[in-house]
Design a protein around this motif. Sequence first.
Motif, PDB file in Angstrom:
ATOM      1  N   ARG A   1       0.764  -1.246   0.048  1.00 51.81           N
ATOM      2  CA  ARG A   1       0.037   0.160   0.122  1.00 51.81           C
ATOM      3  C   ARG A   1       0.839   0.945  -0.281  1.00 51.81           C
ATOM      4  O   ARG A   1       0.176   2.489  -0.554  1.00 51.81           O
ATOM      5  CB  ARG A   1      -0.366  -0.081   0.851  1.00 51.81           C
ATOM      6  CG  ARG A   1      -1.955  -1.160   1.237  1.00 51.81           C
ATOM      7  CD  ARG A   1      -3.375  -0.579  -0.213  1.00 51.81           C
ATOM      8  NE  ARG A   1      -4.238  -1.027  -0.252  1.00 51.81           N
ATOM      9  CZ  ARG A   1      -4.860  -1.513  -0.035  1.00 51.81           C
ATOM     10  NH1 ARG A   1      -5.475  -0.393   1.237  1.00 51.81           N
ATOM     11  NH2 ARG A   1      -6.218  -2.709  -0.347  1.00 51.81           N
TER      12      ARG A   1
ATOM     13  N   GLN B   1      -2.343  -1.749  -5.390  1.00 46.01           N
ATOM     14  CA  GLN B   1      -3.759  -2.431  -5.177  1.00 46.01           C
ATOM     15  C   GLN B   1      -3.611  -4.183  -5.521  1.00 46.01           C
ATOM     16  O   GLN B   1      -3.568  -4.496  -4.200  1.00 46.01           O
ATOM     17  CB  GLN B   1      -4.843  -1.479  -6.273  1.00 46.01           C
ATOM     18  CG  GLN B   1      -4.435  -0.153  -6.180  1.00 46.01           C
ATOM     19  CD  GLN B   1      -4.714   0.595  -3.996  1.00 46.01           C
ATOM     20  OE1 GLN B   1      -5.508  -0.021  -3.741  1.00 46.01           O
ATOM     21  NE2 GLN B   1      -4.348   1.699  -4.058  1.00 46.01           N
ATOM     22  N   ARG B   2      -2.805  -4.040  -5.812  1.00 44.22           N
ATOM     23  CA  ARG B   2      -3.614  -5.536  -6.498  1.00 44.22           C
ATOM     24  C   ARG B   2      -2.305  -6.178  -7.034  1.00 44.22           C
ATOM     25  O   ARG B   2      -1.327  -5.567  -8.429  1.00 44.22           O
ATOM     26  CB  ARG B   2      -4.474  -6.567  -7.731  1.00 44.22           C
ATOM     27  CG  ARG B   2      -5.787  -5.850  -7.394  1.00 44.22           C
ATOM     28  CD  ARG B   2      -6.858  -6.077  -8.222  1.00 44.22           C
ATOM     29  NE  ARG B   2      -7.040  -7.468  -8.786  1.00 44.22           N
ATOM     30  CZ  ARG B   2      -6.709  -8.579  -8.728  1.00 44.22           C
ATOM     31  NH1 ARG B   2      -7.960  -8.642  -7.071  1.00 44.22           N
ATOM     32  NH2 ARG B   2      -6.797  -9.876  -9.513  1.00 44.22           N
TER      33      ARG B   2
ATOM     34  N   ASP C   1      -6.980  -8.548  -2.700  1.00 46.98           N
ATOM     35  CA  ASP C   1      -5.522  -7.510  -3.766  1.00 46.98           C
ATOM     36  C   ASP C   1      -4.564  -8.660  -3.958  1.00 46.98           C
ATOM     37  O   ASP C   1      -3.615  -8.305  -4.339  1.00 46.98           O
ATOM     38  CB  ASP C   1      -4.999  -7.023  -1.935  1.00 46.98           C
ATOM     39  CG  ASP C   1      -5.679  -5.744  -1.754  1.00 46.98           C
ATOM     40  OD1 ASP C   1      -6.509  -5.037  -2.476  1.00 46.98           O
ATOM     41  OD2 ASP C   1      -5.488  -6.004  -0.627  1.00 46.98           O
TER      42      ASP C   1
END
Length: 336
Positions: A132, A137-138, A161
Amino acid sequence: MRTRISPVPFLGIALFGLAFPAYAQQPAYGPQLEGFDYPYPVQRFDFESQRQALSMAYLDIAPEREANGRTAVLLHGKNFCAATWESAISALAGAGYRVIAPDQIGFCKSSKPERYQFSFGQLADNTHALLRKLGIQRAAIVGHSMGGMLAARYALQYPQDTERLVLVNPIGLEDWRAEGVPWSGIDALYAKELKTDFDSIKKYQQTVYYHGQWKPEYEHWTAMLAGLYAGPGKEAVAWNQAQASDMVLSQPVLYEFPRIRVPTTLMIGQRDRTAMGKDQAPPDVAQRLGDYPALGKRAARLIPQANLVEFDDLGHSPQVEAPERFNAALLRALAP
């Protein structure tokens, strides 16, 4: 789906053109692996956890060609570090991935806290906080050995995620204490860790990881680990490693495999016989532990959307033992 990858001839002892020296004299490294150079610049994520300031070392490698917009996160095992992923990092970056490879708290170049409750949930949360902070995000989560247990926990904890999950010879495919490995307290585990040196690491890895074989390039990584035990931070390293062993033995994740909801690939070297605590178990128990051919198949049945890739002639660390074959299989597993 099950894929079997057969052996190819071994063509040399160099890994990506690098020469690996014989370690006639074991080097000693600092408590955060000072003195051992990583193949890429080391960055730091400073944060607070469990009422203390901690520093997580990590590698952040940009794509070496046109970016594909995807990130791969590589999670090391108990006896490994972020640097051990060197060849996989090169292959992934060359294929357009951004690659993040952290050293978990208590390991390698990261903080060695005296008082820390080690749990896979906490390590997953630390890793999630790092991503983060980096604006990720993923990501595809790839975990080897103990990192496989952590990767599974990450996917369970943060499914939204986790784009994909790849488990490379993960430990914890069986519950060793439930199978009959006797309980051992952290103090006893610590006393055992204090006896660790280059020779004991090499003997264990040659027997368990590499099915009795040994190549000169393995010594680079053995010396990396042994140098932590030979240096001034030996007690702190041994204590965190004992805590990590207790975490592995007391926090099985296999019972939750049916809850994993992301596409998963199991990559299993068929000659692996890793089983923590096997040396303390009764002979009849020890004999049946660490049967990775059977354990890999069972895990693939338990995990929804799981593919199984089998390396017939490889052991616990296919990314070290046969990097080119492993990297090709990893890129296939991550392909859209």
